[in-house]
Design an enzyme around this catalytic site. Sequence first.
Site, PDB file in Angstrom:
ATOM      1  N   GLY A  22       0.899  -1.316   0.213  1.00 33.17           N
ATOM      2  CA  GLY A  22      -0.036   0.016  -0.055  1.00 33.17           C
ATOM      3  C   GLY A  22       0.737   1.211   0.134  1.00 33.17           C
ATOM      4  O   GLY A  22       2.076   1.192  -0.422  1.00 33.17           O
ATOM      5  N   HIS A  25       2.577   4.956  -4.879  1.00 26.92           N
ATOM      6  CA  HIS A  25       3.308   5.920  -5.569  1.00 26.92           C
ATOM      7  C   HIS A  25       3.146   5.707  -6.988  1.00 26.92           C
ATOM      8  O   HIS A  25       2.472   4.398  -7.381  1.00 26.92           O
ATOM      9  CB  HIS A  25       4.656   6.204  -5.031  1.00 26.92           C
ATOM     10  CG  HIS A  25       5.539   5.064  -5.165  1.00 26.92           C
ATOM     11  ND1 HIS A  25       5.761   4.257  -6.182  1.00 26.92           N
ATOM     12  CD2 HIS A  25       6.058   4.422  -4.117  1.00 26.92           C
ATOM     13  CE1 HIS A  25       6.685   3.220  -5.802  1.00 26.92           C
ATOM     14  NE2 HIS A  25       6.604   3.322  -4.381  1.00 26.92           N
ATOM     15  N   HIS A  28       3.957   2.068  -8.166  1.00 26.85           N
ATOM     16  CA  HIS A  28       2.872   0.956  -7.765  1.00 26.85           C
ATOM     17  C   HIS A  28       1.811   1.053  -9.027  1.00 26.85           C
ATOM     18  O   HIS A  28       1.291   0.002  -9.445  1.00 26.85           O
ATOM     19  CB  HIS A  28       2.172   1.226  -6.482  1.00 26.85           C
ATOM     20  CG  HIS A  28       2.984   0.874  -5.443  1.00 26.85           C
ATOM     21  ND1 HIS A  28       3.236   2.011  -4.496  1.00 26.85           N
ATOM     22  CD2 HIS A  28       3.440  -0.141  -4.660  1.00 26.85           C
ATOM     23  CE1 HIS A  28       4.105   1.586  -3.330  1.00 26.85           C
ATOM     24  NE2 HIS A  28       3.958  -0.006  -3.602  1.00 26.85           N
ATOM     25  N   GLY A 138       8.279  -4.843  -8.834  1.00 29.57           N
ATOM     26  CA  GLY A 138       9.170  -3.839  -9.356  1.00 29.57           C
ATOM     27  C   GLY A 138      10.555  -4.076  -9.140  1.00 29.57           C
ATOM     28  O   GLY A 138      11.080  -5.010  -8.242  1.00 29.57           O
ATOM     29  N   VAL A 167      10.493   2.967 -11.393  1.00 26.76           N
ATOM     30  CA  VAL A 167       9.977   4.357 -11.631  1.00 26.76           C
ATOM     31  C   VAL A 167      10.837   5.221 -10.971  1.00 26.76           C
ATOM     32  O   VAL A 167      10.824   5.375  -9.670  1.00 26.76           O
ATOM     33  CB  VAL A 167       8.449   4.225 -11.666  1.00 26.76           C
ATOM     34  CG1 VAL A 167       7.928   5.446 -12.014  1.00 26.76           C
ATOM     35  CG2 VAL A 167       7.860   3.163 -12.414  1.00 26.76           C
TER      36      VAL A 167
END
Length: 282
Positions: A22, A25, A28, A138, A167
């Site tokens: 959770g 950003h 995600h 990620g 990212v």
Amino acid sequence: MRLWSRSRRDEGLTVGLVPTMGYFHEGHLRLIEQAKAIADTVVVSLFVNPIQFGPQEDLAAYPRDLARDRAAALARGADCLFVPTEGDMYPAPQVVRVVPGSLADHLCGARRPGHFEGVLTVVLKLLNIVEPQVAVFGRKDVQQAVLIRRMVGDLNVATEIVIAPTVREADGLAMSSRNAYLTPEERRVAPALARGLEAAHAAFAAGVRDVGALLAAARAPIEEVGALALEYLEIVDPVSLAPSDAPGEESIVAVAARLGAARLIDNVTLGEGTSGDVRVGA
Ligand code: PAF
């Protein structure tokens, strides 16, 4: 959750899973978009997993905002949010766990005892609950990504693991929920970590092959910023994650540093630097 997933599969739809803790950003949200591009329906799990935090770590302080996360995930294509409680996931103490083996002897695993055992255990539970055909993680958490791929292979789990690019903010800082801990001044200096990784990549591209010289190039921009306390800075093999003494294109430069209340991690492939990553707002 499993019934929902099985109903989708009975309808002939594929199911993708994006496991998260959770406090979303853009990183995600890109994972959710990527999952949606691969699978017909996407489940996003939100669970701050207590068994992957050490006793001195930030479990209690870990940022949470379920209302904001729910709206953002749905807006970016999630079809189902799975938000189990601690009691749902661990109704009894978790006696049987997934042991990561030698891949956890390096990098974060060497500094966070039990962390990857907790990560692999909860990820395997999530995969068994949701039964997705594909799950997306990620690349910023590279050791986690390598370990999850390995677990799925070694334990014959029927889910394809996709690793999505890191990212970054416009100034290069890798996005992380823990960036929320940074003061404005710390936030200003934090991109030095990414600059260090880029410096190692630039030195490699210029023909440097000596590990000490590559690491010195990476260290310079980081040490210039006094506030960043390096925990590790290493060049490792992409499969074993052991330190590499003959760095190549695929070798990984990985870094962890403390900055105020935050512990930041980042990595790049030596041959690529940050060129394969996503930069937002640059
Ligand atoms: O990367 C994370 O957010 C967590 O480690 C994960 C994979 C959701 C397991 O709790």
